[in-house]
Write a protein that holds these residues in place. Structure first.
Motif, PDB file in Angstrom:
ATOM      1  N   HIS A 193      22.444  -5.084   1.005  1.00  0.00           N
ATOM      2  CA  HIS A 193      22.511  -3.639   0.867  1.00  0.00           C
ATOM      3  C   HIS A 193      21.314  -3.166   0.039  1.00  0.00           C
ATOM      4  O   HIS A 193      20.866  -3.874  -0.859  1.00  0.00           O
ATOM      5  N   PRO A 194      20.814  -1.972   0.303  1.00  0.00           N
ATOM      6  CA  PRO A 194      19.691  -1.482  -0.501  1.00  0.00           C
ATOM      7  C   PRO A 194      20.137  -1.138  -1.915  1.00  0.00           C
ATOM      8  O   PRO A 194      21.291  -0.783  -2.156  1.00  0.00           O
ATOM      9  N   LEU A 195      19.219  -1.225  -2.858  1.00  0.00           N
ATOM     10  CA  LEU A 195      19.475  -0.788  -4.222  1.00  0.00           C
ATOM     11  C   LEU A 195      19.037   0.670  -4.326  1.00  0.00           C
ATOM     12  O   LEU A 195      17.855   0.983  -4.136  1.00  0.00           O
ATOM     13  N   ARG A 196      19.984   1.532  -4.630  1.00  0.00           N
ATOM     14  CA  ARG A 196      19.729   2.980  -4.647  1.00  0.00           C
ATOM     15  C   ARG A 196      19.717   3.492  -6.082  1.00  0.00           C
ATOM     16  O   ARG A 196      20.317   4.514  -6.388  1.00  0.00           O
ATOM     17  N   GLN A 197      19.066   2.799  -6.955  1.00  0.00           N
ATOM     18  CA  GLN A 197      19.019   3.180  -8.358  1.00  0.00           C
ATOM     19  C   GLN A 197      17.746   3.951  -8.671  1.00  0.00           C
ATOM     20  O   GLN A 197      16.855   4.058  -7.833  1.00  0.00           O
ATOM     21  N   GLY A 198      17.673   4.468  -9.900  1.00  0.00           N
ATOM     22  CA  GLY A 198      16.529   5.277 -10.274  1.00  0.00           C
ATOM     23  C   GLY A 198      15.478   4.537 -11.064  1.00  0.00           C
ATOM     24  O   GLY A 198      14.624   5.167 -11.698  1.00  0.00           O
ATOM     25  N   ALA A 199      15.502   3.203 -11.023  1.00  0.00           N
ATOM     26  CA  ALA A 199      14.548   2.430 -11.819  1.00  0.00           C
ATOM     27  C   ALA A 199      13.933   1.318 -10.966  1.00  0.00           C
ATOM     28  O   ALA A 199      13.862   1.421  -9.742  1.00  0.00           O
ATOM     29  N   HIS A 200      13.537   0.230 -11.613  1.00  0.00           N
ATOM     30  CA  HIS A 200      12.657  -0.763 -11.001  1.00  0.00           C
ATOM     31  C   HIS A 200      13.234  -1.456  -9.770  1.00  0.00           C
ATOM     32  O   HIS A 200      12.487  -1.902  -8.905  1.00  0.00           O
ATOM     33  N   GLY A 201      14.540  -1.558  -9.666  1.00  0.00           N
ATOM     34  CA  GLY A 201      15.129  -2.276  -8.544  1.00  0.00           C
ATOM     35  C   GLY A 201      15.184  -1.486  -7.254  1.00  0.00           C
ATOM     36  O   GLY A 201      15.541  -2.051  -6.209  1.00  0.00           O
ATOM     37  N   ASN A 202      14.841  -0.211  -7.280  1.00  0.00           N
ATOM     38  CA  ASN A 202      14.993   0.650  -6.112  1.00  0.00           C
ATOM     39  C   ASN A 202      14.307   0.061  -4.877  1.00  0.00           C
ATOM     40  O   ASN A 202      13.100  -0.217  -4.888  1.00  0.00           O
ATOM     41  N   SER A 203      15.073  -0.092  -3.817  1.00  0.00           N
ATOM     42  CA  SER A 203      14.545  -0.722  -2.604  1.00  0.00           C
ATOM     43  C   SER A 203      13.547   0.166  -1.878  1.00  0.00           C
ATOM     44  O   SER A 203      12.504  -0.303  -1.407  1.00  0.00           O
ATOM     45  N   ALA A 204      13.864   1.451  -1.748  1.00  0.00           N
ATOM     46  CA  ALA A 204      13.004   2.345  -0.971  1.00  0.00           C
ATOM     47  C   ALA A 204      11.615   2.451  -1.582  1.00  0.00           C
ATOM     48  O   ALA A 204      10.612   2.500  -0.854  1.00  0.00           O
ATOM     49  N   PHE A 205      11.527   2.486  -2.918  1.00  0.00           N
ATOM     50  CA  PHE A 205      10.213   2.581  -3.556  1.00  0.00           C
ATOM     51  C   PHE A 205       9.369   1.353  -3.234  1.00  0.00           C
ATOM     52  O   PHE A 205       8.193   1.469  -2.859  1.00  0.00           O
ATOM     53  N   ALA A 206       9.954   0.165  -3.399  1.00  0.00           N
ATOM     54  CA  ALA A 206       9.207  -1.058  -3.107  1.00  0.00           C
ATOM     55  C   ALA A 206       8.794  -1.108  -1.642  1.00  0.00           C
ATOM     56  O   ALA A 206       7.676  -1.520  -1.305  1.00  0.00           O
ATOM     57  N   MET A 207       9.674  -0.684  -0.757  1.00  0.00           N
ATOM     58  CA  MET A 207       9.363  -0.684   0.669  1.00  0.00           C
ATOM     59  C   MET A 207       8.243   0.297   0.994  1.00  0.00           C
ATOM     60  O   MET A 207       7.388   0.026   1.844  1.00  0.00           O
ATOM     61  N   LEU A 208       8.238   1.436   0.311  1.00  0.00           N
ATOM     62  CA  LEU A 208       7.193   2.443   0.532  1.00  0.00           C
ATOM     63  C   LEU A 208       5.818   1.881   0.202  1.00  0.00           C
ATOM     64  O   LEU A 208       4.871   1.982   0.994  1.00  0.00           O
ATOM     65  N   LEU A 209       5.688   1.270  -0.974  1.00  0.00           N
ATOM     66  CA  LEU A 209       4.399   0.705  -1.361  1.00  0.00           C
ATOM     67  C   LEU A 209       4.025  -0.488  -0.502  1.00  0.00           C
ATOM     68  O   LEU A 209       2.879  -0.626  -0.065  1.00  0.00           O
ATOM     69  N   ALA A 210       4.992  -1.366  -0.242  1.00  0.00           N
ATOM     70  CA  ALA A 210       4.703  -2.580   0.517  1.00  0.00           C
ATOM     71  C   ALA A 210       4.320  -2.264   1.959  1.00  0.00           C
ATOM     72  O   ALA A 210       3.455  -2.927   2.544  1.00  0.00           O
ATOM     73  N   HIS A 211       4.944  -1.255   2.549  1.00  0.00           N
ATOM     74  CA  HIS A 211       4.628  -0.909   3.933  1.00  0.00           C
ATOM     75  C   HIS A 211       3.206  -0.379   4.061  1.00  0.00           C
ATOM     76  O   HIS A 211       2.491  -0.703   5.012  1.00  0.00           O
ATOM     77  N   HIS A 212       2.790   0.434   3.088  1.00  0.00           N
ATOM     78  CA  HIS A 212       1.421   0.957   3.112  1.00  0.00           C
ATOM     79  C   HIS A 212       0.412  -0.188   3.117  1.00  0.00           C
ATOM     80  O   HIS A 212      -0.599  -0.139   3.831  1.00  0.00           O
ATOM     81  N   TRP A 213       0.688  -1.231   2.333  1.00  0.00           N
ATOM     82  CA  TRP A 213      -0.175  -2.415   2.308  1.00  0.00           C
ATOM     83  C   TRP A 213      -0.068  -3.192   3.617  1.00  0.00           C
ATOM     84  O   TRP A 213      -1.071  -3.615   4.198  1.00  0.00           O
ATOM     85  N   ALA A 214       1.159  -3.384   4.091  1.00  0.00           N
ATOM     86  CA  ALA A 214       1.393  -4.261   5.242  1.00  0.00           C
ATOM     87  C   ALA A 214       0.792  -3.717   6.534  1.00  0.00           C
ATOM     88  O   ALA A 214       0.425  -4.501   7.427  1.00  0.00           O
ATOM     89  N   LYS A 215       0.665  -2.408   6.645  1.00  0.00           N
ATOM     90  CA  LYS A 215       0.111  -1.837   7.872  1.00  0.00           C
ATOM     91  C   LYS A 215      -1.354  -2.186   8.069  1.00  0.00           C
ATOM     92  O   LYS A 215      -1.900  -1.969   9.144  1.00  0.00           O
ATOM     93  N   ARG A 216      -1.962  -2.767   7.050  1.00  0.00           N
ATOM     94  CA  ARG A 216      -3.360  -3.197   7.181  1.00  0.00           C
ATOM     95  C   ARG A 216      -3.448  -4.719   7.149  1.00  0.00           C
ATOM     96  O   ARG A 216      -4.138  -5.290   6.329  1.00  0.00           O
ATOM     97  N   GLY A 217      -2.687  -5.378   8.023  1.00  0.00           N
ATOM     98  CA  GLY A 217      -2.903  -6.803   8.158  1.00  0.00           C
ATOM     99  C   GLY A 217      -1.692  -7.699   8.095  1.00  0.00           C
ATOM    100  O   GLY A 217      -1.824  -8.913   8.254  1.00  0.00           O
TER     101      GLY A 217
END
Length: 333
Positions: free
Chosen positions: A156-180
């Protein structure tokens, strides 16, 4: 919406440069199995030892490299490049990898620090005349593999307001991943659809008293990045159906930390800045004429103005807040 001004860029750079090599105070985040795990910060982390904790140092590096690219004649440009040449070396990154290979380090900085390291590597790739991206690549590859495995296993995703938040990590990681790294990009897209695709009528019971992310808005920002505009508009209209009327009200009202010397309470300044970033992304993605665009831009401006003057009020904020101010002012991670 306010754009990045030169004076802000130089203020952010000055704040962060002073912290990237500041060893103390230090908040280690690893598990110690013996005295060999209790070394000074620069012994355990040859590259990312400053700025209070590992992830703040990493995104501080992202910040200064991003500023160097956006404002090439920045007053601190020479200092940034020189420090990066001395710090982001192959030996130092090998030392960081060795830390991640220690016993008990499987969850170290998961997923927040991992995502910021990928963002840093992505920014370094934009400085093609330097070797920074090449030296960071082995650590980025390691953490990309860990991120993919983690998201695949997570139930399940972590829907918290701090470091464990899944959507935030996915947002940054996807931007990187789309280039390779199309495999990681696809994993993130699939997980986002599974976890968030059917979300409707978000109640936005927030903020937590020490949150620096809005679970509602960071989810919406992720979907704005992943979906075509028409699909995102349909999703957003179901997720926040009354946003044009500034409801839920909690998402439109900036907050004030009760104590900026408190390491957790000062997170609320970060919440204002990250909400400004999210509202900007949402407003920029919705199609012209959408009822939420105007209120999104107003909300972004009001949240930004609430905390932008307070970045240096306390070391508990000054070691990290400038990164989120840069995001709010148009930085893309």
């Amino acid at each position: 919406m306010t754009q990045l001004e030169r004076q802000d860029a130089e203020r952010f750079a000055a704040l962060t440069l002073a912290n990237l090599t500041r060893r103390w105070p230090w908040k280690p985040g690893h598990v110690a199995y013996g005295p060999e795990d209790l070394m000074p910060p620069d012994a355990l982390h040859p590259a990312f030892y400053g700025s209070y904790d590992w992830h703040s140092c990493v995104h501080g590096w992202w910040q200064v490299l991003h500023l160097l690219r956006r404002v090439p004649d920045l007053e601190q440009a020479g200092a940034i490049a020189s420090l990066a040449d001395r710090t982001l070396t192959a030996d130092a990154i090998a030392g960081e990898i060795a830390m991640f290979d220690r016993a008990g380090a499987a969850t170290f900085e998961r997923p927040y620090g991992w995502a910021w390291l990928l963002a840093l590597h992505g920014e370094a790739r934009c400085h093609s005349e330097r070797r920074w991206a090449a030296t960071l690549a082995p650590l980025a590859d390691l953490l990309a593999k860990r991120m993919a495995a983690y998201l695949t296993r997570l139930s399940h995703p972590l829907r918290q307001g701090a470091h464990g938040n899944s959507a935030f990590a996915m947002l940054l990681a996807h931007h990187w991943a789309k280039r390779g790294n199309e495999a990681l990009a696809q994993t993130i897209e699939t997980r986002a659809a599974d976890w968030f695709g059917a979300d409707r009528d978000c109640q936005a019971w927030e903020p937590d008293g020490d949150a620096f992310l809005s679970p509602a808005l960071i989810e919406a920002a992720l979907m704005a990045r992943l979906l075509p505009v028409s699909q995102f508009t349909d999703w957003f209209d179901g997720f926040l159906p009354r946003s044009g009327d500034r409801e839920p009200r909690t998402l439109f009202v900036p907050v004030t930390p009760p104590d900026r010397d408190d390491a957790k309470m000062v997170h609320l300044d970060g919440l204002n800045l990250s909400r400004a970033w999210c509202w900007r992304l949402i407003g920029d993605t919705l199609p012209p004429g959408h009822a939420t665009i105007h209120v999104a831009r107003e909300a972004a401006a009001s949240h930004l103005s609430q905390s932008l003057p307070h970045l240096a009020d306390s070391y508990m904020g000054s070691h990290w807040l400038a990164t989120f101010a840069l995001l709010a002012l148009g930085g893309e991670a």
